[in-house]
Design a protein around this motif. Sequence first.
Motif, PDB file in Angstrom:
ATOM      1  N   GLN A  17       0.870  -1.189   0.000  1.00 20.58           N
ATOM      2  CA  GLN A  17       0.000   0.000   0.000  1.00 20.58           C
ATOM      3  C   GLN A  17       0.906   1.238   0.000  1.00 20.58           C
ATOM      4  O   GLN A  17       1.324   1.675  -1.063  1.00 20.58           O
ATOM      5  CB  GLN A  17      -0.970  -0.048   1.177  1.00 20.58           C
ATOM      6  N   CYS A  18       1.238   1.764   1.171  1.00 21.09           N
ATOM      7  CA  CYS A  18       2.170   2.903   1.131  1.00 21.09           C
ATOM      8  C   CYS A  18       3.525   2.449   0.614  1.00 21.09           C
ATOM      9  O   CYS A  18       4.260   3.220   0.022  1.00 21.09           O
ATOM     10  CB  CYS A  18       2.289   3.554   2.500  1.00 21.09           C
ATOM     11  N   CYS A  48       7.086  -0.462   4.047  1.00 24.46           N
ATOM     12  CA  CYS A  48       7.529  -1.730   4.645  1.00 24.46           C
ATOM     13  C   CYS A  48       7.887  -2.745   3.571  1.00 24.46           C
ATOM     14  O   CYS A  48       8.440  -3.815   3.886  1.00 24.46           O
ATOM     15  CB  CYS A  48       6.431  -2.310   5.532  1.00 24.46           C
ATOM     16  N   CYS A 107       3.958  -3.861   9.326  1.00 27.83           N
ATOM     17  CA  CYS A 107       3.248  -3.111   8.299  1.00 27.83           C
ATOM     18  C   CYS A 107       2.062  -2.448   8.980  1.00 27.83           C
ATOM     19  O   CYS A 107       1.314  -3.100   9.704  1.00 27.83           O
ATOM     20  CB  CYS A 107       2.748  -4.037   7.192  1.00 27.83           C
ATOM     21  N   ARG A 108       1.899  -1.160   8.763  1.00 29.47           N
ATOM     22  CA  ARG A 108       0.798  -0.442   9.394  1.00 29.47           C
ATOM     23  C   ARG A 108      -0.398  -0.293   8.468  1.00 29.47           C
ATOM     24  O   ARG A 108      -1.444   0.157   8.892  1.00 29.47           O
ATOM     25  CB  ARG A 108       1.307   0.940   9.836  1.00 29.47           C
ATOM     26  N   CYS A 109      -0.213  -0.658   7.171  1.00 29.79           N
ATOM     27  CA  CYS A 109      -1.275  -0.362   6.199  1.00 29.79           C
ATOM     28  C   CYS A 109      -2.149  -1.552   5.851  1.00 29.79           C
ATOM     29  O   CYS A 109      -3.354  -1.403   5.678  1.00 29.79           O
ATOM     30  CB  CYS A 109      -0.664   0.122   4.883  1.00 29.79           C
TER      31      CYS A 109
HETATM   32  S1  FES Z   1       2.327  -0.929   3.103  1.00 33.58           S
HETATM   33 FE1  FES Z   1       2.480   0.787   4.441  1.00 33.58          FE
HETATM   34  S2  FES Z   1       3.557   0.024   6.129  1.00 33.58           S
HETATM   35 FE2  FES Z   1       3.212  -1.721   4.901  1.00 33.58          FE
END
Ligand code: FES
Length: 929
Positions: free
Chosen positions: A113-114, A117, A149-151
């Motif tokens: 996502q972002c 990570c 991973c936060r996303c």
């Molecule tokens: S994709 Fe954003 S922290 Fe894993």
Amino acid sequence: MTIHDRSALTATAHAADSIAFRLNGADVVLSEAPDSRLSEVLRASLGATGTKVGCDAGDCGACTVLIDEAQACACLVPVGQIAGRDVLTVEGLAQTLIGAALQQAFQLHGAAQCGICTPGMLMAAYDLLRRNPQPGERETLDALGGVLCRCTGYLKIVEAVRDAHRFIGCGTATSPSDGPAIGTRLARLDGAPKVAGSERYGADSAPEDALWLRAIRCPHPRARFTLGDCDAFVEARPGLVRVFTAKDVPGENSFGIYPHLKDQPVFSAGETRYRGECVLAVVGEKEAVEALSIEAFPITWEPLPAMIGSAAALAEGAFTLHDFVPDNVLTRGRVERGDVEAGFAQAAHVAQGAFETGFVEHAYIEPEAGYAKRIGDTIEIFACTQAPYMDRDEVARVIGLPLESVRIIPSACGGGFGGKLDVSLQPMLAVAAWVLDRPVRCVFSRIESMISSTKRHPSSIQAKAACDADGRLIAYAMEGDFDTGAYASWGPTVAGRVPVHATGPYKVPHVRNLSRAIYTNGPPSGAFRGFGVPQAALAQESLFDDLATAAGLDRLDFRLINAIRAGDTTPSGQTLEASAGLAECLEALKPHWQRLLADAAAFNASKGRTRRGVGIGCMWYGIGNTGMSNPSTMRVTLSQDGHLTFWNGAVDIGQGSTTVLTQIAADALGLPVERFDLVLGDTALTFDAGKTSASRQTFVSGRAAEAAAAALRAEILRLTNAGPSARLALEGTTVTVAENGVVARIDLAALPAQADGTVLEGIGSFDPPTVPLDAMGQGVPYATYGFAAQIASLDVDLDLGTIRLNRIVAAHDVGRAINPMLVEGQIHGGIAQGIGLALMEEYLPGRTENLHDYLIPTAGDVPPIDIILVEDPEPLGPSGAKGIGEPALVPTAPAILGAIRHATGVTPRQVPVLPHRLWELLRAKEGRS
Ligand code: FES
Ligand code: FES
């Protein structure tokens, strides 16, 4: 440890040695201090910035590399230890069959996502797949357990890793491209650099000659301070250039979200209001700035009594934090409808309770980073952000420049979740670069990121709910105090949004919802996925479980009876015209609910210390700003040389707006997604799309993108006299327009061009129709709402108070799913953050200021998630779409709390439900029984 502590490994401590090793198969010889971190050497000396740094402490795994084919955190490895060894980083992955396959699988499964990570995940996964190309789920979870991973909620990452063997030797990833783009599981258009490690985040780029900036922050929740001779301090230390304090700010030494609430100083002047507040910045050569001993800095602190928590700030005799708010109440919110007292008087069942939540940290894996560069009388900022136009406005105020003299170029954003809506390093970078007329860069440490940034508002909520004998809701009243910390940030938004949502997605005739945002000496509370709605939903959903039980109704049925539907009126007096799909969500969940309840009953039939429970939570969420304008403008152009360009000012912080908006634009124009060149979020090049928050980009910017592309299409059709059903094609500089066997052509090269080469363009804007709320909270706060219901199944160890999640089933009404894969990714990620809110996450200033002590869910903490998409189209939305970012999180914690109660009979009213808290509740229940 002090809050300024840099860790034991530094880049400056010792003389350089010649160190030879192999990096991605190539020989490297470097002159480095042997105790330099390998991560730093890779990034700074070798330009291998694919290896990310999220903590510098071995906690996040973002820096994972392979050394002699074994996983290692590069931030913990002194470079002296790798002499003669083989290092593999994400940049070398594509050279390997397995690595290339993994990258493909990550793309096609939406596993990035972002993307911050992603390099670390890929390296950990590569390490696993080398040993076992087709690993089981447990083995995969174990292998990825060290990378946070936060996303994503990890599920798509695990899917991708387990599926990667299918892509070995398969070449480049492709996504569906024929036919309509909307509704397809298109791979992220910005995904390739994320999986290759070439994406540029805030810390990955800066001018060669950039100086480094380091902020000096207050170690006390409140203090007076005096500065000694800063000039002498600088002069005594070669490499330092200058100290910047409040008196050095050329314009206004303040910032804040609201035009009338610029209450936070760039640099404090004499008194600080929270631990982590910035008092000055030191600028110089990197080595000198890094080597700085903060303890030696000529600053004297005088700690002052502090107000910790809303109750302290509201107490009799409490001092005033900001003179313009003598009672420390920053804002009040209200929604009132009907006669709530009369409603309670006629009720058959009443439930009430008090609920508490604490600070929650965004914990994006990318700490704040970027640089500023002065160019004549203008300034440019490259940094991670969710709101480039707001950043521009703030920087212009701080430097004293007209808006057009400030250019914000957003870097890739390694997670935000609301935490990068406020400026962080932008103003101080701007001040330093402006005054010195030299580029200046800054990268926050993990601790600095956590102590200085905004948090989810802690809340204290008293609520009361009532229904009739049939279980129909009659009345709801709540009073919520939200600790907004030392500065306003998004406190007014939270106080305004909560009363609108606090009754939940239900028909309730008599309502009085009151909220207050309270100034305290806590960290500033700001925007965090849900703007206070998750806290309010915890209270409301818990009380509705009470009412269901009192009325003798199944908890899901109780919600179904009361679900708000199209045609119903909300507590704000808004009649929902369409797209209110909660009832459909609940109907879709029913078989899962019954199955999981039966499973729990069967499990609990055998006596033991583990009990199984099932809970349900519902939510609604207004898309966009509350009762105020929040427009977006998009542009689509064709140039003389045949380029089709989408000028998109919406910042993609990982949620996928770059892809989704292009899908919308492609279908509205009638050309395939892959024909579009993308210009993204640059305030000098794109129109203002508004901030990436409030789950608004798909709905608001999606409509603007649709309108822009439709305007360009209309222009093409006008030039060729074609009708609306004509098919377009773009070959070289020729647009072909075919209709009913007739083909017309536009030679773009022959058309007169604007200065940038544009020959045809479409510009589209959309501002959701809303009506501001009146004094009683009546109006049309949002043009549309997302709806959802989630079920959680979990096991509780009655002896230890520990909880293991078994499964979550989530039904979401998203209007139309423009890209179902990305929607699922948002739901997974929101649920993971909801799990953190419910069970794990508690930010305690001075105690949980790093990713070792502040725990976020790991791959092993997220259970299987089943997703049901309910597509009840929103007539105002682009192809019927609404939003999903925040709705994904809101129902999770209520469902988990309901499941804990179902399993144990105790009712948690404080989150996170840490084992010791649940243990105490269980022991108290035993004492009672
Ligand atoms: S994709 Fe954003 S922290 Fe894993
Ligand atoms: S940066 Fe190395 S583990 Fe976080």
